[in-house]
Design an enzyme around this catalytic site. Sequence first.
Site, PDB file in Angstrom:
ATOM      1  CE  LYS A 249      -4.680   1.330   2.266  1.00 46.69           C
ATOM      2  NZ  LYS A 249      -4.990   1.316   0.476  1.00 46.69           N
TER       3      LYS A 249
ATOM      4  CG  LEU B  71      -3.744  -3.389  -0.816  1.00 45.41           C
ATOM      5  CD1 LEU B  71      -2.924  -3.238  -0.506  1.00 45.41           C
ATOM      6  CD2 LEU B  71      -4.991  -1.904  -0.561  1.00 45.41           C
TER       7      LEU B  71
HETATM    8  N1  PDD Z   1      -7.427   2.363  -1.093  1.00 47.13           N
HETATM    9  N2  PDD Z   1      -7.303  -1.907  -4.120  1.00 47.13           N
HETATM   10  C1  PDD Z   1      -6.839  -1.164  -3.859  1.00 47.13           C
HETATM   11  C2  PDD Z   1      -5.760  -0.394  -5.018  1.00 47.13           C
HETATM   12  C3  PDD Z   1      -6.565   0.020  -3.141  1.00 47.13           C
HETATM   13  O1  PDD Z   1      -6.261   1.474  -2.784  1.00 47.13           O
HETATM   14  C4  PDD Z   1      -7.604  -0.199  -1.865  1.00 47.13           C
HETATM   15  C5  PDD Z   1      -8.194   0.910  -1.209  1.00 47.13           C
HETATM   16  C6  PDD Z   1      -8.402  -1.674  -1.914  1.00 47.13           C
HETATM   17  C7  PDD Z   1      -8.696  -1.882  -0.811  1.00 47.13           C
HETATM   18  O2  PDD Z   1      -8.529  -1.874   0.176  1.00 47.13           O
HETATM   19  P1  PDD Z   1      -9.219  -1.801   1.791  1.00 47.13           P
HETATM   20  O3  PDD Z   1     -10.672  -3.033   1.314  1.00 47.13           O
HETATM   21  O4  PDD Z   1      -8.203  -2.687   2.741  1.00 47.13           O
HETATM   22  O5  PDD Z   1      -9.808  -0.131   1.957  1.00 47.13           O
HETATM   23  C8  PDD Z   1      -7.533  -2.505  -3.068  1.00 47.13           C
HETATM   24  C9  PDD Z   1      -7.769   3.372   0.123  1.00 47.13           C
HETATM   25  C10 PDD Z   1      -9.709   2.983   0.423  1.00 47.13           C
HETATM   26  C11 PDD Z   1      -7.174   4.228  -0.559  1.00 47.13           C
HETATM   27  O6  PDD Z   1      -6.555   4.282  -1.893  1.00 47.13           O
HETATM   28  O7  PDD Z   1      -7.686   5.899  -0.440  1.00 47.13           O
END
Ligand code: PDD
Length: 288
Positions: free
Chosen positions: A151, A207
Site C-alpha cells: 500500500k 492489494l
Molecule cells: N484504497 N485495492 C487498492 C488498489 C486500494 O487502493 C484499496 C483501498 C483497496 C481496498 O482495500 P481496503 O478494503 O483495505 O480499503 C484495494 C483506499 C481506501 C484508498 O486508497 O483511499
Amino acid sequence: MSSISYLNGAFLPVNEARISPLDRGFIFGDGIYEVIPVYGGKLFRLDEHLKRLDDNLAAVRIKQPLSNKAWKSVLNEVVARNRPMHGDEQSIYLQITRGVAERDHGFPNSHIEPTLFIMSSTLKPLAASIAEQGVAAITHADIRWRNCHIKSTSLLGNILLRQQAYDEDAVEAILIRDDEVTEGAASNLFALIDDVLITPPKGPLLLPGITRDLILELAQQHNIPACEAFITPQQLINAEEIWLTSSTKEILPVTTLDGTVVGSGKPGKLWQQMNQHYQAYKQQLRNR
Ligand code: PDD
C-alpha cells in the site's frame, strides 16, 4: 474548526502541520499508508489494518515507528480529538514515509527517523442512488507496477486510472493484466459467476483489502458459496453481479461495465444480502 492531525508525536490542526520538502514521501512517494473507517467512534478492523501496515513497512524496509499498543492509543486519540468536528463516523488516513534526507534514490546511509502523519476526515455516507441503481465501471489495462500488494503512497498509476474512469462517467477502472482481472484502481473486485462469488487470489498483482477479507468471512458465516480464483475479462463481462470493495466505499454494485449492462442492470440479490450482513457487522462495532 479545523481537523486535528498527528505529526511526529504532536497533535495539531491539519492546516498547521508542516513537513520538509526533502521528505522522501514528498520527493519520491517513498511511504506506506492506510485508510481506516471509524463507526460509532470505533476503528474498523484495526488489528487487520495494523498487521497490513506492519507487513508493508517490512516489505519496503521502513522502520516500524510505533508498537501496536502505541498505534492504538494514538489513533484513538485522533478519533477522539476529531469528534467535535467529524462526529462518530470518520475516515482515518495514516502515512509513514522513510523520512527527510538529501535526494538520492537509494536509502540514506545515515539513520533517519520515519515521518508519521495521521489525519481524520468525515466519512461520507454512501449515496442512496447506489443501492437503487449501482455504479458504472470501465475496464483498463493495469498500468501499475508489479508490487500492488504494497500500500504505497506512490499512486500515480492508480490516479491516472481512476481519472480515466471519471472521464468516461464511471466511478472506477477495473484492471486487467495478462488476461486476468486483478482489482480496481482503489478497490478490490468480486464477481458472481455461475452462482459462486469469486475474487482474485492474493499476490503481488493486488492489494490484500481488509474489506475483501471481511466479505469472504461473511460469505463463509452465511453459507454463501465463495472462493478465490482467477477471473478472465470474458468471465467478467458475463458475470451475474460485479462488486467493488474498499474501506471507504464498502461494497459497490457495478451495474454497467464499459457501457454494457451487468446482469439485470440493477444491484443484484446477492449484493443486497451481503450489504445487509456488512451493515449489521458495522452496527455491532458501533454497539460494542
Ligand atoms: N484504497 N485495492 C487498492 C488498489 C486500494 O487502493 C484499496 C483501498 C483497496 C481496498 O482495500 P481496503 O478494503 O483495505 O480499503 C484495494 C483506499 C481506501 C484508498 O486508497 O483511499
